[in-house]
Design a protein around this motif. Sequence first.
Motif, PDB file in Angstrom:
ATOM      1  N   ALA A  25       0.824  -1.208   0.000  1.00 53.71           N
ATOM      2  CA  ALA A  25       0.000   0.000   0.000  1.00 53.71           C
ATOM      3  C   ALA A  25       0.859   1.259   0.000  1.00 53.71           C
ATOM      4  N   LEU A  26       1.866   1.300   0.855  1.00 53.98           N
ATOM      5  CA  LEU A  26       2.714   2.484   0.945  1.00 53.98           C
ATOM      6  C   LEU A  26       3.508   2.706  -0.337  1.00 53.98           C
ATOM      7  N   ASN A  27       4.073   1.646  -0.895  1.00 49.57           N
ATOM      8  CA  ASN A  27       4.868   1.782  -2.117  1.00 49.57           C
ATOM      9  C   ASN A  27       4.020   2.293  -3.281  1.00 49.57           C
ATOM     10  N   CYS A  28       2.810   1.763  -3.419  1.00 49.18           N
ATOM     11  CA  CYS A  28       1.964   2.174  -4.539  1.00 49.18           C
ATOM     12  C   CYS A  28       1.423   3.587  -4.339  1.00 49.18           C
ATOM     13  N   LEU A  29       1.073   3.951  -3.111  1.00 58.11           N
ATOM     14  CA  LEU A  29       0.628   5.319  -2.861  1.00 58.11           C
ATOM     15  C   LEU A  29       1.757   6.313  -3.094  1.00 58.11           C
ATOM     16  N   TYR A  30       2.961   5.947  -2.697  1.00 54.89           N
ATOM     17  CA  TYR A  30       4.119   6.820  -2.906  1.00 54.89           C
ATOM     18  C   TYR A  30       4.376   7.021  -4.402  1.00 54.89           C
ATOM     19  N   ALA A  31       4.367   5.927  -5.169  1.00 56.23           N
ATOM     20  CA  ALA A  31       4.607   6.015  -6.609  1.00 56.23           C
ATOM     21  C   ALA A  31       3.518   6.840  -7.291  1.00 56.23           C
ATOM     22  N   LEU A  32       2.281   6.670  -6.859  1.00 57.55           N
ATOM     23  CA  LEU A  32       1.170   7.429  -7.432  1.00 57.55           C
ATOM     24  C   LEU A  32       1.288   8.906  -7.086  1.00 57.55           C
ATOM     25  N   SER A  33       1.638   9.188  -5.846  1.00 60.15           N
ATOM     26  CA  SER A  33       1.786  10.568  -5.395  1.00 60.15           C
ATOM     27  C   SER A  33       2.896  11.297  -6.139  1.00 60.15           C
ATOM     28  N   ARG A  34       3.993  10.592  -6.422  1.00 64.94           N
ATOM     29  CA  ARG A  34       5.153  11.209  -7.073  1.00 64.94           C
ATOM     30  C   ARG A  34       5.109  11.113  -8.597  1.00 64.94           C
ATOM     31  N   GLY A  35       4.080  10.497  -9.152  1.00 65.54           N
ATOM     32  CA  GLY A  35       3.974  10.383 -10.603  1.00 65.54           C
ATOM     33  C   GLY A  35       5.073   9.544 -11.219  1.00 65.54           C
ATOM     34  N   MET A  36       5.519   8.505 -10.515  1.00 71.70           N
ATOM     35  CA  MET A  36       6.626   7.688 -10.990  1.00 71.70           C
ATOM     36  C   MET A  36       6.237   6.814 -12.184  1.00 71.70           C
ATOM     37  N   TYR A  37       4.972   6.446 -12.249  1.00 68.67           N
ATOM     38  CA  TYR A  37       4.436   5.662 -13.360  1.00 68.67           C
ATOM     39  C   TYR A  37       3.024   6.164 -13.625  1.00 68.67           C
ATOM     40  N   THR A  38       2.418   5.716 -14.692  1.00 65.36           N
ATOM     41  CA  THR A  38       1.040   6.112 -14.953  1.00 65.36           C
ATOM     42  C   THR A  38       0.118   5.491 -13.893  1.00 65.36           C
ATOM     43  N   PRO A  39      -1.010   6.123 -13.612  1.00 67.34           N
ATOM     44  CA  PRO A  39      -1.950   5.547 -12.652  1.00 67.34           C
ATOM     45  C   PRO A  39      -2.376   4.125 -13.033  1.00 67.34           C
ATOM     46  N   GLU A  40      -2.584   3.881 -14.332  1.00 66.01           N
ATOM     47  CA  GLU A  40      -3.013   2.559 -14.782  1.00 66.01           C
ATOM     48  C   GLU A  40      -1.944   1.503 -14.518  1.00 66.01           C
ATOM     49  N   HIS A  41      -0.697   1.860 -14.702  1.00 65.12           N
ATOM     50  CA  HIS A  41       0.438   0.972 -14.439  1.00 65.12           C
ATOM     51  C   HIS A  41       0.466   0.576 -12.965  1.00 65.12           C
ATOM     52  N   ILE A  42       0.354   1.570 -12.094  1.00 68.74           N
ATOM     53  CA  ILE A  42       0.410   1.324 -10.648  1.00 68.74           C
ATOM     54  C   ILE A  42      -0.802   0.518 -10.202  1.00 68.74           C
TER      55      ILE A  42
END
Length: 248
Positions: free
Chosen positions: A115-132
């Motif tokens: 949960a934390l890793n995916c929320l962090y990646a989503l928050s920082r725009g590291m990948y597209t939302p669909e990817h995450i």
Amino acid sequence: MFKTVNALVLREVRYKEADRILTLLTDTDGKITVKARGALRKSSKTAAATQQLTYSEMTLFGNLGRWTVNEAVVKEGFDGLRADIGNFALGCYFAECVDALSVEDQPDAPLMQLALNCLYALSRGMYTPEHIKAAFELRLMCLAGYTPELSRCAVCGEEEPADPVLMLERGCVCCRRCAAGAGQPVKLDAASLNAMRHICSAAPKQILSFSLEGEGAKRLSAAAEEYLLLMHTERRFPTLDYWKNVKI
């Protein structure tokens, strides 16, 4: 009795005039419900740390089996989520999924990390939302005990199935010809199948580290969502429907 926990706020509900009832995923106690008295007041020192989709260090006071937030400090606010309504909606979907599949009073470090890793990646725009989203859904199913069998066709044993499909009911991959007449398969291709294999087997911090575009990305997204929603939760998630309506 006082104790300090690291907690992700999965859900918040207003209670009376200024209190919040929180559903937390904690590092030491798993999912618990607590009250944050006065958290909605402008002067509250716990207001920011008790918002939904906030990761905080909290000191809780327990009495007769009920917990109240005594102190709370933000560790990660995921500010990028609050700046985009689509990302916030998707984060809420992640939280709703975790809430649905977590167990009261049972610590689950891998679930917390996901949960934390995916929320962090989503928050920082590291990948597209669909990817995450696809990686989150599929890895969540693995953590819940529903890891799909993707190494080879479940019928003929071919390691690289021709025109692969995901059999939702059986949780396995098959060649299209082998799947004929066996339920409702979800179409894959070689790229999306390899991405699914990566998500299921990679180290926790590496599950998002794959590249996929175009039709392969669409097929991965459909397969991961259908596998979670239709087969193993038997429910709909209002936050997912809302995300689909507001995403740009």
